[in-house]
Design an enzyme around this catalytic site. Structure first.
Site, PDB file in Angstrom:
ATOM      1  N   CYS A 132       0.803  -1.200  -0.030  1.00 53.04           N
ATOM      2  CA  CYS A 132      -0.029  -0.062   0.094  1.00 53.04           C
ATOM      3  C   CYS A 132       0.905   1.209  -0.141  1.00 53.04           C
ATOM      4  O   CYS A 132       1.372   1.677   0.913  1.00 53.04           O
ATOM      5  CB  CYS A 132      -0.833   0.062   1.036  1.00 53.04           C
ATOM      6  SG  CYS A 132      -2.060   1.467   1.229  1.00 53.04           S
ATOM      7  N   CYS A 135      -0.540   4.175   2.224  1.00 52.71           N
ATOM      8  CA  CYS A 135      -0.547   3.860   3.433  1.00 52.71           C
ATOM      9  C   CYS A 135       0.930   4.588   3.936  1.00 52.71           C
ATOM     10  O   CYS A 135       1.233   4.929   4.870  1.00 52.71           O
ATOM     11  CB  CYS A 135      -0.890   2.559   3.943  1.00 52.71           C
ATOM     12  SG  CYS A 135      -2.137   1.829   3.174  1.00 52.71           S
ATOM     13  N   ASP A 136       1.933   3.680   3.091  1.00 53.48           N
ATOM     14  CA  ASP A 136       3.202   3.564   3.560  1.00 53.48           C
ATOM     15  C   ASP A 136       4.195   4.690   2.709  1.00 53.48           C
ATOM     16  O   ASP A 136       5.548   4.837   2.953  1.00 53.48           O
ATOM     17  CB  ASP A 136       3.718   2.324   3.501  1.00 53.48           C
ATOM     18  CG  ASP A 136       2.895   1.358   4.513  1.00 53.48           C
ATOM     19  OD1 ASP A 136       2.542   1.808   5.386  1.00 53.48           O
ATOM     20  OD2 ASP A 136       2.923   0.265   4.044  1.00 53.48           O
TER      21      ASP A 136
END
Ligand code: NAP
Length: 313
Positions: A132, A135-136
């Site tokens: 992701c 997300c990261d």
């Protein structure tokens, strides 16, 4: 006893919830382990009608959830682990609770596929390996990262990562992208992105602290093996449908996608059981197509409730 239970809170499940709630069926929506589904891990959604400037995936999902709640949809945070769907009353079990419903809409989506190479599991989540970018990605500011895959997801992840990373290397096992032309062209043209065609990752390599240091890659044409220094490894190679909890109760194809043999695309072989979104659709897999399936599933459930159970008649 519920009239409608919807499992899943992605675009498919939440759209089904809006329609079922507006039909006064007070649907119970079971949220599962990743509320909001895959869209919450997507960056900008540019192709959902009605948002000319685009909208981020989390906001879009949250808005649909609020819309469903406004019309009376109920939400439960639970994970269904087994089902009994053959009778008129469908029985669903979590580890702590049993639910009964006259109709069921399965909208459990799909999860990212992994490569199964050494180092992938060991460094997953926080140590360099992830599925992701949204997300990261921000953790990799100023670093070199690698994206694996050749579809729209890989291209989207690579483009998103250029906001943070100093360099993004895309590894694709063939010599052309599967992605749509517009995404592929953007990736190839981007000055921060280097595409390595005909290349597969063989192992994610750790430094002495256990964090990612490099990836060992192989050119599948020449057989040449080399190391690519990188701190982040973003896997974007497709998905696996979340249907394992259904056991043999609903027919699936060999990959686990629920099969609909009806022209609606949402009826299963079981009376009163419907399907919507990525757990059934491995062709289109779009937010808008999932939403459309959710709508059809809810209307089908409403009709079945009236005909078979006299609900709302
Ligand atoms: P996908 O289209 O199935 O692409 C998966 C990619 O991963 C393919 O290029 C495949 O290679 C590669 N791959 C699969 N297994 C691999 C392995 N073991 N090792 C190395 N590479 C592997 O999946 P996706 O990109 O997640 O897209 C899914 C659907 O969502 C598509 O319909 C896509 O259009 C849609 N989507 C749309 C958007 C958007 O419109 N903004 C964004 C994301 C996704 P091969 O090409 O060689 O098979």
């Amino acid at each position: 006893m519920e009239n409608v239970i919807i499992i899943g809170t992605g675009c498919a499940g939440l759209t089904a919830a809006i329609y079922a709630a507006r039909a006064n069926l007070e649907p119970l929506v079971i949220e599962g382990t990743q509320p909001g589904g895959q869209l919450t891990t997507t960056s900008e959604v540019e192709n959902f009608p009605g948002f000319p400037e685009g909208i981020d995936g989390f906001t879009l999902t949250d808005n649909i959830r609020k819309q469903a709640a406004r019309f009376g949809a109920k939400f439960a945070s639970d994970e269904i682990v087994s089902v009994d769907l053959k009778g008129d009353i469908k029985v669903l079990k979590s580890s702590t609770k049993t639910y009964e419903t006259r109709t069921l809409i399965v909208a459990t989506g799909a999860r990212p596929r992994l490569l199964g190479i050494p180092g992938e599991k060991e460094m997953f989540g926080g140590k360099g390996v992830t599925t992701c970018a949204t997300c990261d990605g921000a953790f990799y500011r100023g670093m070199d990262v690698v994206v694996v895959g050749g579809g729209d997801s890989a291209c989207e992840e690579a483009l998103f990562l250029t906001r943070f990373a100093s360099k993004v290397t895309v590894l694709h096992r063939r010599d052309e992208f599967r992605a749509s032309k517009i995404m592929a062209d953007r990736v190839v043209a981007h000055e921060k992105i280097d595409v390595r065609w005909n290349t597969v990752p063989e192992e994610v390599l750790a430094d002495e602290t256990g964090n990612m240091r490099a990836v060992r890659i192989k050119d599948v044409i020449t057989g040449e093996v080399s190391e690519l220094e990188s701190k982040g490894f973003f896997i974007a190679i497709g998905h696996i449908p979340n249907t394992h909890f259904l056991g043999d109760e609903i027919p699936t194809d060999e990959e686990g996608y629920i099969v609909s043999n009806h022209s609606s695309g949402v009826h299963t072989d079981l009376e009163g059981v419907y399907v919507a979104g990525d757990c059934s659709d491995h062709v289109y897999r779009q937010a808008i197509t999932a939403a459309g399936m959710g709508c059809r599933a809810a209307i089908s459930a409403e009709r079945h409730l009236a005909e078979a159970h006299g609900v709302g008649v």
